[in-house]
Design an enzyme around this catalytic site. Structure first.
Site, short mmCIF file in Angstrom:
data_model
loop_
_atom_site.label_atom_id
_atom_site.label_comp_id
_atom_site.label_asym_id
_atom_site.label_seq_id
_atom_site.Cartn_x
_atom_site.Cartn_y
_atom_site.Cartn_z
N GLU A 86 1.74 -0.28 -5.12
CA GLU A 86 0.96 0.31 -5.53
C GLU A 86 1.72 2.32 -5.39
O GLU A 86 2.02 2.26 -4.10
CB GLU A 86 -0.56 0.94 -3.94
CG GLU A 86 -1.47 1.90 -4.95
CD GLU A 86 -2.46 2.39 -3.77
OE1 GLU A 86 -3.24 2.50 -3.61
OE2 GLU A 86 -1.88 2.69 -2.05
N ASP A 114 0.91 -0.93 -0.05
CA ASP A 114 0.10 -0.24 0.35
C ASP A 114 0.99 1.21 -0.43
O ASP A 114 1.58 1.56 0.70
CB ASP A 114 -1.28 0.06 1.12
CG ASP A 114 -1.88 0.94 1.38
OD1 ASP A 114 -2.73 1.35 0.49
OD2 ASP A 114 -1.83 1.88 1.91
#
Lengths: 106, 709
Positions: free
Chosen positions: B392, B355
């Site tokens: 990401e 993330d």
């Protein structure tokens, strides 16, 4: 409820009768009993557990311990476990190590 | 060596005693609490503490039963270690008190009144059961625990599926089965997912990506929606309490402390069925927030090491959540590496999606690094060598690295540009054919040296609209989040097909279903790795809410009755997923060469439009067709049928002239999204021959997929 355990060997079948709550403090009693009957090289192991009300992580591990101690050819039967114990065995994968039965002999 | 010889080791016996608790000098490594013969070895690091105390609790007790300050001679460098004997592994909860300066401007926030969770704890108690009311007066709410690491994996190992063959399904543990309609026994748990493995097999995916499963506090920042009175919580879990512990509340057996076994059993069974497991991991920040946030672990153990701090001692906020983990500090880097190695080896995890991974490439002062040591270490780590590493590739501080993320030949990344291009094209924007062709080919403009597998293609993910909502809403509708609709992304590139939200208009509903099928078709014929969002295969809606992070209700729970309601979507999704798995020509690892290097008479890829061999690249074009030659499948290492797919995003039907096939081959129809169900696709290996072999009409806003065989 405190843990109780007794064992006997009959016709090369090790029969252990368990009652009460099997947790980390009582797992060593279970382990000692497994080691005791393993010395007799049983062909099968039967755990009478209808009076067993709870089985914690350490208790479940003793089943795997028994499997490893007795060898893969020795089948382990769990006779009449309570629903909650079956659920826990299923969800944590320990069920693959035993046969769940309603009575023994099957 | 005989067993009894081990018992004679003198370090198996205590040397010290404190109020009946026996202990001795411990081993510095590994950090954390490790079961050793007769006891537990505790080891923890702090660069600036002046003393450290081990705090022991009986499970659930209000007060500790013992506190043992590490004798000075037990400190080696900046580490404290101790073996404590005769502890009950199952009922023990432990933590630390760290004494040291409280000097925020120097980065130190020690507070010896707080009991701190071990950063290396393998389980955390306190949120054992999902959303069970906590005791808010608990002096130590998130308690470190021990776990047995003796799971019987039998012959299981990570699957090591070639990354280009993956079809990823992004799901949330609770959301997948919590809804009544799931029909599983243990709703919202790891065990619940296990019951749904047959469904995942039927759908055809071969990789399950789980949204965060590291222990988090669902009550973090919980609040009541002033309008509805509903409790809003940290449902998604993008806020880690501890990086080594699985979320107890996601396990039906969490209340017995067996979440580790339940999760491992799930992973083992998924592997048995050929499904890989990726974890969405959040190393960019922790649950401790900024200077106003709680002191749970890192902040009280070594604030200056674990967090990126401003010169004034405040927290940099590149994550948008209050703090930023200091990932390129060597100690934190080691912790991240230890953590991922642990999950790869102890849990057989197949890969990780990081993330806000751009943060992992920032220096300790927040500036982007050219050669980030953490990313390099992960790329070359021997334990992680076969794990998928997926970034990401952006953060909340404005660092956007899609196409430029430091990859070291290993990293893949979520392709945000794929999402945006496909969405804009699907809603009918013009001037996109050039970019569209790049995205369909695996984005060689972004990943020229990294190959197609560098990109995870997706149109939807947990952030943003579902696929159904993408074609049902022009605007976000986040009122239920209690932030006056100010949260969530405004750039959705969505189109409601003529009515905002639910409608009885049959024409609009037909168009929405067709657009969903168009989107799924494009995703599954694109080179690169496709990822679909849980429920998109059955037309899941969140009623226009594009940021449902806080809802423990129908907005996030998958309603399984949608399979019946939107049966045409489900059957289509299942077909197109299995179509991809059946056709190697769609799954190259290297980019196309635009050449006939196998001597088949056709280039590996060719571009077409309403005229064969003559794609319309003009500004006003909304059509593109691509032919992938089966003789060049898998970069020439495999043979497949030839696949031709045509996309018409014009509002009118258009005829497409088809390229000629060799004389012994014909065109067969696999997909035509303009046709009503069940004629929108044809079963694999049972495709009908195309009546007119020279031309094909594409209905308005539709996709056709043909096979040349």
């Amino acid at each position: 409820m405190s843990f109780t355990i007794s064992s006997e060997i009959s016709n090369k079948v090790a029969i252990l009768t368990l009652g009460g709550s099997l947790d980390s403090s009582s797992a060593s009693d279970f382990q000692s009993e497994i080691q005791k009957v393993a010395g007799e090289s049983p062909s099968e192991m039967v755990l009478q557990v209808s009076e067993l009300t709870f089985m914690a992580s350490a208790g479940l591990r003793m089943i795997v311990f028994a499997k490893q101690k007795l060898g893969p050819s020795v089948q382990i039967y769990l006779v009449k476990p309570q629903d909650q114990i079956i659920d826990t065995l299923q969800m944590t994968g320990f069920i693959h190590s035993v046969h769940i039965v309603d009575k023994y002999p099957v | 060596m005989a067993e009894s010889n081990f018992d004679t080791r003198i370090d198996y016996y205590p040397t010290h005693e404190h109020e009946g608790i026996k202990y001795r000098r411990g081993h510095v490594l590994p950090f954390g609490a490790t079961m050793v013969p007769n006891g537990v070895n505790f080891s923890i690091y702090s660069s600036a503490a002046i003393s450290c105390t081990l705090v022991l609790f009986e499970k659930g007790a209000d007060q500790p039963y013992a506190e043992i300050t590490f004798p000075e001679e037990f400190r080696i460098g900046n580490t404290y270690s101790m073996i404590v004997f005769d502890l009950d592994f199952e009922t023990l909860e432990y933590g630390y008190r760290m004494d040291g300066p409280f000097e925020p401007e120097a980065g130190h926030r020690f507070d010896k009144t707080k009991i701190l969770s071990d950063p290396y704890a393998k389980a955390i108690g306190g949120r054992d059961k999902w959303l069970a009311p906590p005791n808010w007066d608990n002096i130590y709410p998130h308690r470190s625990r021990l776990v047995f690491e003796d799971f019987d994996w039998e012959s299981d190992m990570p699957l090591e599926t070639p990354i280009e063959d993956l079809i990823v399904y992004e799901g949330h543990v609770r959301g997948f089965t919590q809804h009544e309609s799931s029909g599983v026994k243990n709703k919202g748990t790891f065990a619940g997912i296990r019951e749904k493995i047959p469904y995942l097999l039927d759908l055809g995916i071969n990789c399950l990506e789980l949204m965060p499963i590291y222990e988090f506090d669902e009550y973090e920042h919980s609040k009541t929606n002033p309008e509805t009175g509903e409790l809003l919580i940290n449902y998604w879990g993008y806020s880690t309490l501890n990086f080594f512990a699985p979320k107890s509340g996601y396990a039906a057996t969490g209340k017995f402390g067996m979440q580790v076994d339940e999760l491992k059993t799930l992973i083992k069974d998924l592997h048995k069925n050929g499904i890989e497991v990726l974890l969405d991991v959040v190393f960019n920040h922790t649950a401790e927030g900024d200077h106003r946030g709680p002191t749970i672990s890192f902040k009280g153990i070594d604030n200056n090491t674990y967090y990126m701090l401003t010169p004034e001692g405040y927290y940099f906020n590149f994550s948008g959540t209050g703090n930023t983990l200091n990932c390129n500090h060597p100690v934190v880097r080691s912790m991240v590496l230890d953590c991922l190695r642990y999950w790869a080896s102890e849990y057989h995890i197949d890969g990780f999606r990081f993330d806000l991974a751009a943060i992992l490439g920032r220096a300790q002062d927040g500036s982007p690094l050219n050669n980030p040591p953490l990313l390099e270490s992960l790329a070359h780590d021997p334990v992680l060598a076969k794990c998928k590493l997926i970034a990401e590739a952006w953060d909340a501080g404005g660092l956007y690295q899609v196409g430029s993320f430091p990859a070291y030949g290993r990293w893949a990344e979520w392709n945000g540009k794929y999402r945006d291009t496909i969405r804009r094209f699907l809603k009918g924007e013009e001037g996109l054919i050039g970019e569209l062709s790049q995205r369909l080919q695996g984005s060689p403009d972004l990943y020229s040296t990294r190959g197609t597998a560098a990109g995870i293609n997706f149109i939807t993910c947990h952030d943003g609209f579902t696929l159904y909502d993408l074609f049902s809403y022009n605007e976000k509708h986040n009122e239920a989040n209690g932030e006056n609709n100010n949260d969530g992304n405004n750039d959705n590139f969505s189109w409601n097909c003529g009515c905002e939200g639910e409608t009885d208009d049959a024409g609009i509903n037909i168009l929405r279903h067709r657009q969903i099928k168009n989107a799924l078709s494009i995703l599954m014929v694109s080179q690169g790795i496709p990822m679909i969002l849980m429920g998109d295969e059955m037309g899941r809606t969140k009623y226009g809410n594009n940021n449902t992070y806080c809802h423990d209700n129908d907005l996030n729970w998958l309603n399984w009755s949608l399979i019946d309601k939107n049966a045409d979507i489900y059957y289509f999704a299942r077909h197109i997923i299995n179509f991809r798995r059946n056709h190697a020509v769609l799954r190259n690892r290297d980019h196309f060469r635009n050449a006939d290097y196998k001597g088949t008479g056709y280039p590996d890829i060719s571009f077409h439009g309403t005229q064969a061999w003559n794609a319309d690249w003009s500004e006003s074009s909304r059509v593109l067709a691509i032919m992938l030659d089966g003789g060049h499948a898998k970069n020439g290492y495999a043979t497949d049928d030839t696949v031709y797919f045509a996309i018409n995003m014009h509002w009118e039907a258009l005829p497409f002239e088809l390229p000629h096939l060799p004389q012994d081959k014909s065109w067969y129809v696999s997909v035509n999204t303009d046709m009503p169900s069940p004629y929108d696709f044809h079963e694999l290996n049972n495709e009908p021959v195309l009546e007119n072999q020279y031309s094909c009409i594409l209905g308005p806003r539709s996709v056709v997929i043909l096979l040349g065989k």
